[in-house]
Design a protein around this motif. Structure first.
Motif, PDB file in Angstrom:
ATOM      1  N   UNK A 112     -33.467  -7.697 -77.644  1.00 13.20           N
ATOM      2  CA  UNK A 112     -32.301  -8.052 -78.223  1.00 13.20           C
ATOM      3  C   UNK A 112     -32.366  -7.436 -79.497  1.00 13.20           C
ATOM      4  N   UNK A 113     -33.447  -7.623 -80.317  1.00 16.36           N
ATOM      5  CA  UNK A 113     -33.730  -7.200 -81.760  1.00 16.36           C
ATOM      6  C   UNK A 113     -33.484  -5.689 -81.565  1.00 16.36           C
ATOM      7  N   UNK A 114     -34.233  -4.954 -80.761  1.00  9.37           N
ATOM      8  CA  UNK A 114     -34.026  -3.622 -80.617  1.00  9.37           C
ATOM      9  C   UNK A 114     -32.765  -3.123 -80.267  1.00  9.37           C
ATOM     10  N   UNK A 115     -31.933  -3.802 -79.436  1.00  8.73           N
ATOM     11  CA  UNK A 115     -30.796  -3.331 -79.136  1.00  8.73           C
ATOM     12  C   UNK A 115     -29.719  -3.646 -80.308  1.00  8.73           C
ATOM     13  N   UNK A 116     -30.012  -4.432 -81.023  1.00 10.03           N
ATOM     14  CA  UNK A 116     -29.144  -4.729 -82.194  1.00 10.03           C
ATOM     15  C   UNK A 116     -29.326  -3.664 -83.359  1.00 10.03           C
ATOM     16  N   UNK A 117     -30.598  -3.258 -83.418  1.00 12.39           N
ATOM     17  CA  UNK A 117     -30.950  -2.137 -84.555  1.00 12.39           C
ATOM     18  C   UNK A 117     -30.358  -0.827 -84.080  1.00 12.39           C
ATOM     19  N   UNK A 118     -30.278  -0.814 -82.780  1.00  8.88           N
ATOM     20  CA  UNK A 118     -29.712   0.708 -82.067  1.00  8.88           C
ATOM     21  C   UNK A 118     -28.305   0.750 -82.408  1.00  8.88           C
ATOM     22  N   UNK A 119     -27.632  -0.614 -82.118  1.00  7.53           N
ATOM     23  CA  UNK A 119     -26.159  -0.646 -82.215  1.00  7.53           C
ATOM     24  C   UNK A 119     -25.812  -0.567 -83.679  1.00  7.53           C
ATOM     25  N   UNK A 120     -26.511  -1.052 -84.547  1.00  9.48           N
ATOM     26  CA  UNK A 120     -26.148  -0.680 -86.187  1.00  9.48           C
ATOM     27  C   UNK A 120     -26.505   0.873 -86.582  1.00  9.48           C
ATOM     28  N   UNK A 121     -27.536   1.457 -85.898  1.00 10.05           N
ATOM     29  CA  UNK A 121     -27.469   2.792 -86.193  1.00 10.05           C
ATOM     30  C   UNK A 121     -26.296   3.731 -85.699  1.00 10.05           C
ATOM     31  N   UNK A 122     -25.938   3.063 -84.601  1.00  7.59           N
ATOM     32  CA  UNK A 122     -24.730   4.062 -83.874  1.00  7.59           C
ATOM     33  C   UNK A 122     -23.273   3.446 -84.146  1.00  7.59           C
ATOM     34  N   UNK A 123     -23.320   2.417 -85.061  1.00  7.78           N
ATOM     35  CA  UNK A 123     -21.848   1.663 -85.115  1.00  7.78           C
ATOM     36  C   UNK A 123     -20.818   2.634 -85.620  1.00  7.78           C
ATOM     37  N   UNK A 124     -20.994   3.516 -86.699  1.00 12.17           N
ATOM     38  CA  UNK A 124     -20.178   4.241 -87.001  1.00 12.17           C
ATOM     39  C   UNK A 124     -19.637   5.160 -85.822  1.00 12.17           C
ATOM     40  N   UNK A 125     -20.534   5.938 -85.177  1.00 12.23           N
ATOM     41  CA  UNK A 125     -20.372   6.684 -84.095  1.00 12.23           C
ATOM     42  C   UNK A 125     -19.670   6.212 -82.969  1.00 12.23           C
ATOM     43  N   UNK A 126     -19.838   4.912 -82.901  1.00  8.61           N
ATOM     44  CA  UNK A 126     -19.225   4.124 -81.644  1.00  8.61           C
ATOM     45  C   UNK A 126     -17.598   4.071 -81.679  1.00  8.61           C
ATOM     46  N   UNK A 127     -17.315   4.299 -83.020  1.00  9.19           N
ATOM     47  CA  UNK A 127     -15.740   4.463 -83.007  1.00  9.19           C
ATOM     48  C   UNK A 127     -14.934   5.423 -82.532  1.00  9.19           C
ATOM     49  N   UNK A 177     -27.315 -11.367 -93.220  1.00 13.36           N
ATOM     50  CA  UNK A 177     -28.299 -12.436 -92.951  1.00 13.36           C
ATOM     51  C   UNK A 177     -28.718 -12.145 -91.431  1.00 13.36           C
ATOM     52  N   UNK A 178     -29.600 -11.444 -91.058  1.00  7.62           N
ATOM     53  CA  UNK A 178     -29.861 -11.314 -89.666  1.00  7.62           C
ATOM     54  C   UNK A 178     -30.670 -12.395 -89.142  1.00  7.62           C
ATOM     55  N   UNK A 179     -31.595 -13.090 -90.006  1.00  6.33           N
ATOM     56  CA  UNK A 179     -32.397 -14.305 -89.366  1.00  6.33           C
ATOM     57  C   UNK A 179     -31.397 -15.570 -88.879  1.00  6.33           C
ATOM     58  N   UNK A 180     -30.307 -15.740 -89.421  1.00  8.90           N
ATOM     59  CA  UNK A 180     -29.389 -16.862 -89.210  1.00  8.90           C
ATOM     60  C   UNK A 180     -28.000 -16.270 -88.451  1.00  8.90           C
ATOM     61  N   UNK A 181     -28.053 -15.086 -87.885  1.00 10.20           N
ATOM     62  CA  UNK A 181     -26.856 -14.395 -87.488  1.00 10.20           C
ATOM     63  C   UNK A 181     -26.010 -15.005 -86.231  1.00 10.20           C
ATOM     64  N   UNK A 182     -26.892 -15.834 -85.624  1.00  9.39           N
ATOM     65  CA  UNK A 182     -26.316 -16.601 -84.258  1.00  9.39           C
ATOM     66  C   UNK A 182     -26.501 -18.275 -84.535  1.00  9.39           C
ATOM     67  N   UNK A 183     -26.463 -18.604 -85.808  1.00 10.51           N
ATOM     68  CA  UNK A 183     -26.087 -19.946 -86.010  1.00 10.51           C
ATOM     69  C   UNK A 183     -24.590 -20.168 -86.077  1.00 10.51           C
ATOM     70  N   UNK A 184     -24.431 -21.717 -85.619  1.00  8.93           N
ATOM     71  CA  UNK A 184     -23.047 -22.124 -85.454  1.00  8.93           C
ATOM     72  C   UNK A 184     -22.359 -21.842 -87.011  1.00  8.93           C
ATOM     73  N   UNK A 185     -23.028 -21.953 -88.029  1.00  7.30           N
ATOM     74  CA  UNK A 185     -22.194 -22.173 -89.089  1.00  7.30           C
ATOM     75  C   UNK A 185     -22.066 -20.632 -89.614  1.00  7.30           C
ATOM     76  N   UNK A 186     -22.717 -19.600 -89.256  1.00 10.58           N
ATOM     77  CA  UNK A 186     -22.503 -18.383 -89.277  1.00 10.58           C
ATOM     78  C   UNK A 186     -21.401 -17.749 -88.443  1.00 10.58           C
ATOM     79  N   UNK A 187     -21.346 -18.257 -87.251  1.00  7.78           N
ATOM     80  CA  UNK A 187     -20.310 -17.927 -86.128  1.00  7.78           C
ATOM     81  C   UNK A 187     -19.031 -18.393 -86.648  1.00  7.78           C
TER      82      UNK A 187
END
Length: 204
Positions: A112-127, A177-187
């Protein structure tokens, strides 16, 4: 005749791609994505490294393909869930929580961590490149379309544009804030930013 040959070739490519993803995910689960090499994946699939790189540029891209298919498999179930909810806020909370739950069921944390890093790297391209998209944007668009249809969301902005805006909010939130990204507060905060922006709600 030519059409038959083309069809067989495309089917073979699809089968090879599926096998690569299946084998790679098996290795990721068994020994972790960091310990797995592209050479090892190619050997297990019984293809050359060059052929493997023709399908995927790196290990993270394979994980991204798996996650995209995962969303597609559950897409109809998710749409039914969203249809049963009363408003945009509850739908956005549900899709975030459900996505997190599905990830925990079958995907190791390091993947999941590797996937998110890849998604960030390709974020602009994905548009521009649809092959790089996770499929979550389609879910966002569906939620937004429901909100526009009910009159809850403004309809003078295309749902695709609003979905991209939401995706950017979520991405920036993860970067800050990657460490707390999935917390209910952040969501909850991300959803509030999307629905209400910087408006002072106490003045409403």
């Amino acid at each position: 005749m030519i059409d038959n040959i083309t069809s067989r070739t495309e089917r073979k490519k699809k089968e090879t791609k599926q096998k690569i993803v299946s084998v790679a995910m098996g290795l990721y689960r068994a020994q972790g994505i960091k310990a797995t090499t592209m050479e090892q994946i190619a050997e297990e699939v019984d293809i050359s490294r060059k052929t493997l790189y023709n399908y995927f540029p790196n290990k993270e891209a394979i994980a991204a393909e798996y996650m995209k298919k995962y969303v597609q498999v559950h897409f109809q179930d998710l749409l039914q869930l969203l249809n049963d909810l009363p408003d945009t806020c509850s739908r956005l909370v549900a899709v975030t929580s459900t996505g997190e739950e599905w990830s925990r069921i079958d995907v190791p944390e390091d993947v999941i961590v590797a996937y998110r890093e890849y998604r960030l790297q390709t974020f602009i391209q994905s548009f521009k490149d649809q092959s790089l998209r996770s499929g979550l944007s389609d879910v966002y668009r569906y939620i937004i379309k429901l909100g526009q249809k009910s009159g809850e969301l403004r309809s003078d902005i295309d749902e695709k544009e609003l979905a991209n805006y939401l995706k950017m909010i979520v991405t920036v939130s993860f970067l800050s804030n990657p460490e707390n990204y999935e917390s209910q507060e952040i969501i909850t905060k991300n959803i509030d930013y999307f629905l209400n922006g910087a408006r002072n709600m106490s003045k409403s």
